[in-house]
Design an enzyme around this catalytic site. Structure first.
Site, PDB file in Angstrom:
ATOM      1  N   GLY A 227       0.837  -1.196   0.000  1.00 17.95           N
ATOM      2  CA  GLY A 227       0.000   0.000   0.000  1.00 17.95           C
ATOM      3  C   GLY A 227       0.865   1.236   0.000  1.00 17.95           C
ATOM      4  O   GLY A 227       2.089   1.145  -0.135  1.00 17.95           O
TER       5      GLY A 227
ATOM      6  N   HIS B  89      13.278  11.006   5.941  1.00 20.83           N
ATOM      7  CA  HIS B  89      14.326  11.765   5.226  1.00 20.83           C
ATOM      8  C   HIS B  89      14.136  11.732   3.705  1.00 20.83           C
ATOM      9  O   HIS B  89      14.773  12.493   2.995  1.00 20.83           O
ATOM     10  CB  HIS B  89      15.735  11.289   5.644  1.00 20.83           C
ATOM     11  CG  HIS B  89      16.178   9.979   5.082  1.00 20.83           C
ATOM     12  ND1 HIS B  89      17.469   9.530   5.236  1.00 20.83           N
ATOM     13  CD2 HIS B  89      15.526   9.020   4.371  1.00 20.83           C
ATOM     14  CE1 HIS B  89      17.598   8.352   4.631  1.00 20.83           C
ATOM     15  NE2 HIS B  89      16.442   8.018   4.118  1.00 20.83           N
TER      16      HIS B  89
HETATM   17  C1  LIG Z   1      15.001   4.552   2.214  1.00 20.56           C
HETATM   18  S1  LIG Z   1      13.989   3.150   2.106  1.00 20.56           S
HETATM   19  C2  LIG Z   1      13.951   2.579   3.800  1.00 20.56           C
HETATM   20  C3  LIG Z   1      13.607   1.136   3.930  1.00 20.56           C
HETATM   21  C4  LIG Z   1      13.686   0.529   5.327  1.00 20.56           C
HETATM   22  N1  LIG Z   1      12.844   1.243   6.271  1.00 20.56           N
HETATM   23  C5  LIG Z   1      15.122   0.468   5.815  1.00 20.56           C
HETATM   24  O1  LIG Z   1      15.565   1.361   6.531  1.00 20.56           O
HETATM   25  O2  LIG Z   1      15.824  -0.482   5.451  1.00 20.56           O
HETATM   26  C6  LIG Z   1      12.395   3.841   1.865  1.00 20.56           C
HETATM   27  C7  LIG Z   1      11.299   2.800   1.716  1.00 20.56           C
HETATM   28  O3  LIG Z   1      10.036   3.491   1.583  1.00 20.56           O
HETATM   29  C8  LIG Z   1       9.257   2.792   0.658  1.00 20.56           C
HETATM   30  N2  LIG Z   1       8.226   3.684   0.112  1.00 20.56           N
HETATM   31  C9  LIG Z   1       8.396   4.697  -0.762  1.00 20.56           C
HETATM   32  N3  LIG Z   1       7.226   5.279  -1.027  1.00 20.56           N
HETATM   33  C10 LIG Z   1       6.281   4.604  -0.308  1.00 20.56           C
HETATM   34  C11 LIG Z   1       4.878   4.745  -0.153  1.00 20.56           C
HETATM   35  N4  LIG Z   1       4.213   5.723  -0.789  1.00 20.56           N
HETATM   36  N5  LIG Z   1       4.220   3.908   0.680  1.00 20.56           N
HETATM   37  C12 LIG Z   1       4.896   2.921   1.347  1.00 20.56           C
HETATM   38  N6  LIG Z   1       6.249   2.750   1.239  1.00 20.56           N
HETATM   39  C13 LIG Z   1       6.929   3.581   0.422  1.00 20.56           C
HETATM   40  C14 LIG Z   1      10.262   2.339  -0.385  1.00 20.56           C
HETATM   41  O4  LIG Z   1       9.762   1.305  -1.215  1.00 20.56           O
HETATM   42  C15 LIG Z   1      11.439   1.920   0.474  1.00 20.56           C
HETATM   43  O5  LIG Z   1      11.368   0.573   0.835  1.00 20.56           O
END
Ligand SMILES: C[S@@+](CC[C@H](N)C(=O)[O-])C[C@H]1O[C@@H](n2cnc3c(N)ncnc32)[C@H](O)[C@@H]1O
Length: 354
Positions: free
Chosen positions: A235, A254
């Site tokens: 989602g 961030h």
């Molecule tokens: C920088 S990564 C951090 C991932 C994880 N929390 C970690 O620290 O290993 C950002 C995450 O946010 C997810 N993301 C980006 N846009 C999103 C959205 N609209 N809804 C849910 N997740 C999202 C991405 O797919 C990615 O897995």
């Protein structure tokens, strides 16, 4: 010199060397990427090989493999004898597929095409006041990853790889006593949640992320034997997040501008069970006299996404705007991240705020 911070008029030879070292950073990072793609660390794990032998194993061209390996000697990843054999150094061992906390995934993520192209527009981003990633990727970073599964996989694996070295630190700070359900919001492979679930055998969890990244989360979850306690939910956190007692937001805020962050936090707040906490894991930027590694991470956020690294007071402002308040902040001991914990000022049913 009129003030203590004024630069001396004549740069020294060391200054020229330093600048040269800084501007050739991409030569080095792409060489490390190539070394990882050729699996140099694995091929050389049990002894020395010639470039030709490595090329045969890696399926690469012998002459260019030799040139890469020679450069890796300069970079301290390899050493060589006088007979054309190369040997891996201790640093190279950090790139072995089976090394505990291997940095292989991190290298692939940081040097991948999407991020490399985004950085080619950093100067434009500074002039224009925000990321110019769409000019090179045709869309925003996360949508681009949706259409490039190989790079999406690299990105998630990169976070797992970096997280493996940092996650123990973050997890040791987050208390899950009394938590029935925790949600890893934008959890990617879900590594932080899995570690907490392993420490708390009665806790259930949900990895919540864009549907395209859940395949990696499933593989990691199943390999840890957590399928009975961890659910995977696809989602967008701009619409809604699952109900829980603990929300993990690691390296999420961030990525986004203020308005988007407040929206994400409000979605968490709206779904919180009474007494629930949010644990934000981020690198907090220090004062300008000593900004620390967060200032460079901040440029990454500027080039690649529309986010920024923030000071503690900037996080407080976001929390307040979402109807939350900080209850603690703890610096991790062996990594530059901190854990900011927050709770609702009061619950949505009492205010109508969503
Ligand atoms: C920088 S990564 C951090 C991932 C994880 N929390 C970690 O620290 O290993 C950002 C995450 O946010 C997810 N993301 C980006 N846009 C999103 C959205 N609209 N809804 C849910 N997740 C999202 C991405 O797919 C990615 O897995």
């Amino acid at each position: 010199m009129t003030g203590t911070h004024q630069s001396p008029a004549v740069p020294s030879p060391e200054d020229f060397e330093r600048i040269n070292d800084l501007v050739t950073g991409h030569w080095k990072s792409q060489a490390v990427r190539a070394a990882v793609k050729l699996c140099l660390a694995d091929h050389l794990s049990s002894g020395g090989l010639t470039a030709e032998e490595v090329a045969h194993r890696a399926g690469s061209a012998p002459d260019t493999t030799f040139r890469l390996m020679r450069a890796c000697v300069t970079l301290g990843l390899l050493s060589a004898d006088g007979e054309g054999r190369f040997y891996g150094t201790q640093s190279l061992a950090a790139l072995r597929t089976d090394a505990p906390g291997s940095l292989r995934g991190h290298v692939l993520a940081v040097t991948q095409e999407a991020q490399f192209l985004a950085f080619s527009r950093l100067t434009d981003a500074v002039f224009k006041g925000g990321t110019q990633v769409e000019a090179v990727l045709g869309t925003d970073f996360f949508t681009y990853l949706e259409h490039h599964p190989d790079q999406a996989r690299e990105f998630s694996e990169g976070l797992t790889s970096l997280t493996t070295n940092w996650v123990g630190d973050a997890a040791s700070v987050i208390n899950t006593t009394g938590v029935e359900v925790a949600v890893d919001v934008g959890g990617a492979n879900g590594t932080l949640l899995y570690l907490l679930a392993e420490k708390n055998p009665t806790m259930r969890g949900i990895v919540f992320d864009r549907p395209n990244v859940l395949e990696g989360a499933r593989a990691e979850r199943d390999s840890r034997g957590l399928a009975d306690r961890i659910e995977l939910v696809g989602g967008t956190f701009f619409d809604a997040v699952p109900e829980a007692d603990l929300y993990l937001l690691k390296f999420i805020l961030h990525d986004w501008d203020e308005e988007s962050c407040v929206k994400i936090l409000r979605r968490c707040r709206a779904a919180m069970r009474p007494g629930a906490r949010i644990a934000i894991v981020e690198v907090i930027v220090g004062e300008i006299t000593d900004p620390g590694p967060g200032s460079l991470m901040d440029l990454n956020m500027l080039a690649v996404v529309s986010g920024r690294e923030r000071s503690l007071s900037e996080y407080d402002t976001l929390l307040m705007a979402a109807g939350l308040r900080r209850i603690s902040v703890t610096e991790a001991r062996r990594s530059p991240q901190s854990v900011i914990e927050a709770q609702a000022l009061c619950f949505p049913s009492e205010t109508g705020v969503t």
